[in-house]
Design an enzyme around this catalytic site. Structure first.
Site, PDB file in Angstrom:
ATOM      1  N   CYS A 146       0.819  -1.223   0.000  1.00 51.43           N
ATOM      2  CA  CYS A 146       0.000   0.000   0.000  1.00 51.43           C
ATOM      3  C   CYS A 146       0.850   1.269   0.000  1.00 51.43           C
ATOM      4  O   CYS A 146       0.333   2.361  -0.199  1.00 51.43           O
ATOM      5  CB  CYS A 146      -0.930   0.012   1.207  1.00 51.43           C
ATOM      6  SG  CYS A 146      -2.113  -1.341   1.196  1.00 51.43           S
ATOM      7  N   HIS A 178      -3.005   7.345   3.144  1.00 47.70           N
ATOM      8  CA  HIS A 178      -3.467   6.060   2.623  1.00 47.70           C
ATOM      9  C   HIS A 178      -4.783   5.708   3.309  1.00 47.70           C
ATOM     10  O   HIS A 178      -4.934   5.903   4.524  1.00 47.70           O
ATOM     11  CB  HIS A 178      -2.407   5.000   2.909  1.00 47.70           C
ATOM     12  CG  HIS A 178      -2.859   3.613   2.622  1.00 47.70           C
ATOM     13  ND1 HIS A 178      -3.442   3.263   1.433  1.00 47.70           N
ATOM     14  CD2 HIS A 178      -2.830   2.482   3.380  1.00 47.70           C
ATOM     15  CE1 HIS A 178      -3.755   1.977   1.466  1.00 47.70           C
ATOM     16  NE2 HIS A 178      -3.394   1.489   2.645  1.00 47.70           N
ATOM     17  N   ASN A 218     -10.017  -0.067   0.706  1.00 47.84           N
ATOM     18  CA  ASN A 218      -8.568   0.076   0.577  1.00 47.84           C
ATOM     19  C   ASN A 218      -8.152  -0.371  -0.827  1.00 47.84           C
ATOM     20  O   ASN A 218      -8.179  -1.562  -1.133  1.00 47.84           O
ATOM     21  CB  ASN A 218      -7.898  -0.785   1.656  1.00 47.84           C
ATOM     22  CG  ASN A 218      -6.381  -0.694   1.630  1.00 47.84           C
ATOM     23  OD1 ASN A 218      -5.800  -0.140   0.700  1.00 47.84           O
ATOM     24  ND2 ASN A 218      -5.750  -1.256   2.648  1.00 47.84           N
TER      25      ASN A 218
HETATM   26  O1  UT7 Z   1      -3.155  -0.874   3.941  1.00 49.69           O
HETATM   27  C1  UT7 Z   1      -2.492  -1.382   5.027  1.00 49.69           C
HETATM   28  C2  UT7 Z   1      -3.115  -2.634   5.347  1.00 49.69           C
HETATM   29  N1  UT7 Z   1      -4.293  -2.696   6.113  1.00 49.69           N
HETATM   30  C3  UT7 Z   1      -4.567  -2.053   7.257  1.00 49.69           C
HETATM   31  O2  UT7 Z   1      -3.948  -1.098   7.643  1.00 49.69           O
HETATM   32  C4  UT7 Z   1      -5.675  -2.610   8.081  1.00 49.69           C
HETATM   33  C5  UT7 Z   1      -5.297  -2.657   9.547  1.00 49.69           C
HETATM   34  N2  UT7 Z   1      -6.234  -3.337  10.415  1.00 49.69           N
HETATM   35  C6  UT7 Z   1      -7.521  -2.970  10.536  1.00 49.69           C
HETATM   36  O3  UT7 Z   1      -7.997  -2.092   9.868  1.00 49.69           O
HETATM   37  C7  UT7 Z   1      -8.355  -3.647  11.600  1.00 49.69           C
HETATM   38  O4  UT7 Z   1      -7.527  -4.417  12.414  1.00 49.69           O
HETATM   39  C8  UT7 Z   1      -9.493  -4.532  11.035  1.00 49.69           C
HETATM   40  C9  UT7 Z   1     -10.562  -3.654  10.388  1.00 49.69           C
HETATM   41  C10 UT7 Z   1      -8.937  -5.502  10.016  1.00 49.69           C
HETATM   42  C11 UT7 Z   1     -10.141  -5.329  12.160  1.00 49.69           C
HETATM   43  O5  UT7 Z   1     -10.634  -4.471  13.159  1.00 49.69           O
HETATM   44  P1  UT7 Z   1     -10.401  -4.826  14.694  1.00 49.69           P
HETATM   45  O6  UT7 Z   1     -11.163  -3.853  15.474  1.00 49.69           O
HETATM   46  O7  UT7 Z   1      -8.913  -4.907  14.893  1.00 49.69           O
HETATM   47  O8  UT7 Z   1     -11.101  -6.244  14.824  1.00 49.69           O
HETATM   48  P2  UT7 Z   1     -10.441  -7.621  15.278  1.00 49.69           P
HETATM   49  O9  UT7 Z   1      -9.528  -8.122  14.217  1.00 49.69           O
HETATM   50  O10 UT7 Z   1      -9.885  -7.436  16.658  1.00 49.69           O
HETATM   51  O11 UT7 Z   1     -11.706  -8.538  15.353  1.00 49.69           O
HETATM   52  C12 UT7 Z   1     -12.752  -8.257  16.280  1.00 49.69           C
HETATM   53  C13 UT7 Z   1     -13.842  -9.290  16.085  1.00 49.69           C
HETATM   54  C14 UT7 Z   1     -13.356 -10.731  16.131  1.00 49.69           C
HETATM   55  O12 UT7 Z   1     -14.339 -11.489  16.787  1.00 49.69           O
HETATM   56  P3  UT7 Z   1     -14.169 -11.901  18.333  1.00 49.69           P
HETATM   57  O13 UT7 Z   1     -12.899 -12.712  18.387  1.00 49.69           O
HETATM   58  O14 UT7 Z   1     -14.071 -10.622  19.095  1.00 49.69           O
HETATM   59  O15 UT7 Z   1     -15.404 -12.692  18.611  1.00 49.69           O
HETATM   60  C15 UT7 Z   1     -13.315 -11.142  14.664  1.00 49.69           C
HETATM   61  O16 UT7 Z   1     -13.514 -12.520  14.489  1.00 49.69           O
HETATM   62  O17 UT7 Z   1     -14.468  -9.120  14.807  1.00 49.69           O
HETATM   63  C16 UT7 Z   1     -14.482 -10.386  14.110  1.00 49.69           C
HETATM   64  N3  UT7 Z   1     -14.377 -10.122  12.691  1.00 49.69           N
HETATM   65  C17 UT7 Z   1     -15.420  -9.867  11.911  1.00 49.69           C
HETATM   66  N4  UT7 Z   1     -16.742  -9.826  12.159  1.00 49.69           N
HETATM   67  C18 UT7 Z   1     -17.561  -9.540  11.139  1.00 49.69           C
HETATM   68  C19 UT7 Z   1     -13.233 -10.016  11.943  1.00 49.69           C
HETATM   69  N5  UT7 Z   1     -13.556  -9.725  10.677  1.00 49.69           N
HETATM   70  C20 UT7 Z   1     -14.896  -9.615  10.628  1.00 49.69           C
HETATM   71  C21 UT7 Z   1     -15.810  -9.317   9.594  1.00 49.69           C
HETATM   72  N6  UT7 Z   1     -17.119  -9.271   9.899  1.00 49.69           N
HETATM   73  N7  UT7 Z   1     -15.417  -9.031   8.331  1.00 49.69           N
END
Ligand code: UT7
Length: 353
Positions: free
Chosen positions: A111, A246, A276
């Site tokens: 990215c 970004h 993204n």
């Molecule tokens: O371009 C550079 C690359 N990308 C980035 O910079 C992205 C960086 N990361 C992020 O933007 C965030 O970490 C995410 C948007 C990917 C995730 O957000 P988060 O608040 O860190 O969520 P998490 O990974 O801690 O997941 C929280 C919960 C989990 O469930 P439990 O374990 O709390 O029950 C996941 O299983 O959300 C669940 N989950 C989802 N639920 C519904 C993960 N993905 C999804 C989904 N839909 N798509």
């Protein structure tokens, strides 16, 4: 030594759209989760090759600069989703544009590709190797998504943005650049199933990510890079007119904004419309910011990114006098024959069976 400034800009967004609600019909997710965790409402899914989007964005940037393709010395395409591994996507763009006098090469810094490409354009111009560089960030990253990997399937979209970077004697353009990398983060954001490492394995094609590790690193590296580039340019944070970050997650953008103590009007956000688009987010955002009148003559900008690698970087940039394109073109991509959701689902069936 010549300065390097942007004289043309343009974007190409493929027509097919997939809303969060539509995506939730095939991915185990919800509009509420995607919106609150990332800020994304919809994304575009390309029905054409990456090089087709890149070429149209490039044509628009050339028109905005008032240049012909034959005026370009170097075509750089920042992408991690090339049409093919060999040759570079830049070579397809070179021939589709008719950039008959140009060298052509791709750069993959995830990215951060557009920022790395900008540093290459800067160096080519400063050393006199090139006077006019067409720099394109273009991604067809939905092609890499596995709809069963919901942590990434909901985050990415396709699109292209392009700029013409030209030599100038005026004190405008790139004022400073800072770049960095840390390969220790490689496993935290990667694509499986493509590349020599996977030959002979049954690895599925997917973008896989340790979201919270990427998130934490992105917040720190984008904040640090913005401050470093600003200080290197001899500016203070409150002198910045617009940050073009970004677009990976609105919460990352907001954390960077709070670190700068800047109000919302000073940070450009369009992630809700595109998700993204990896190396394409910054040139798409730049083109939109200009079209919306958010950039004024001689404004102080900071462009900043973080991505797979890990890689990161920022540029402090003084805009020139002209904020209007010299001309525009009527070209469009061909009409899609199917919906964005169908493209994603058909690809899933074809690649994962
Ligand atoms: O371009 C550079 C690359 N990308 C980035 O910079 C992205 C960086 N990361 C992020 O933007 C965030 O970490 C995410 C948007 C990917 C995730 O957000 P988060 O608040 O860190 O969520 P998490 O990974 O801690 O997941 C929280 C919960 C989990 O469930 P439990 O374990 O709390 O029950 C996941 O299983 O959300 C669940 N989950 C989802 N639920 C519904 C993960 N993905 C999804 C989904 N839909 N798509």
């Amino acid at each position: 030594m010549k300065n390097a400034t942007i004289t043309g800009w343009g974007a190409c967004i493929p027509q097919p759209v997939v809303t969060n609600e539509e995506l939730a019909s095939v991915v185990d997710t919800s509009d509420e989760w995607i919106t609150t965790r990332s800020g994304i409402k919809e994304r575009h899914v390309s029905h054409v090759q990456n090089s087709d989007m890149a070429t149209l964005a490039g044509k628009r940037a050339l028109a905005a600069a008032g240049l012909d393709a034959s005026d370009i010395d170097y075509v750089i395409v920042a992408t991690c989703t090339p049409d093919r591994q060999i040759p570079s996507t830049a070579c397809y763009v070179q021939i589709k544009l008719g950039a008959v006098n140009a060298a052509a090469a791709d750069i993959n810094a995830g990215c951060t590709g557009f920022i790395y490409g900008l540093s290459m354009a800067h160096g080519l111009i400063a050393t006199g190797t090139a006077s006019r560089v067409l720099l394109i960030g273009s991604e067809r990253i939905t092609a890499y998504l596995d709809l069963e990997v919901r942590t990434t399937a909901v985050l990415f979209g396709d699109g292209a943005g392009a700029v013409v970077v030209e030599a100038t004697d005026q004190p405008v353009g790139i004022q400073s650049m800072t770049l960095g990398s840390d390969g220790a983060g490689a496993a935290s954001l990667t694509a499986t199933g493509l590349g020599t490492e996977f030959i002979g394995t049954d690895a599925r094609l997917a973008v896989v990510m340790d979201g919270s590790d990427v998130f934490k690193n992105a917040v720190v590296r984008m904040g640090d890079s913005t401050i470093t580039a600003t200080e290197m340019a001899g500016w203070t944070a409150d002198e910045i007119d617009l940050v073009i970050p970004h677009q990976a997650n609105v919460r990352i953008i907001d954390a960077v904004r709070r670190r700068l103590k800047a109000d919302e009007s000073k940070v450009f956000v369009n992630i809700h419309k595109y998700g993204n688009t990896s190396a394409a987010t910054i040139p798409i955002a730049l083109s939109e910011a200009l079209a919306e009148g958010r950039i004024k003559p001689n404004d102080k900008l900071v462009l900043v990114a973080f991505g797979a690698g890990f890689t990161w970087g920022a540029a402090a940039f003084t805009w020139g006098d002209r904020v209007e394109p010299i001309s525009t073109i009527d070209d469009e991509l061909p009409e899609p024959t199917t919906t964005g959701l169908d493209i994603m689902v058909q690809r899933q069936v074809a690649f994962q069976s």
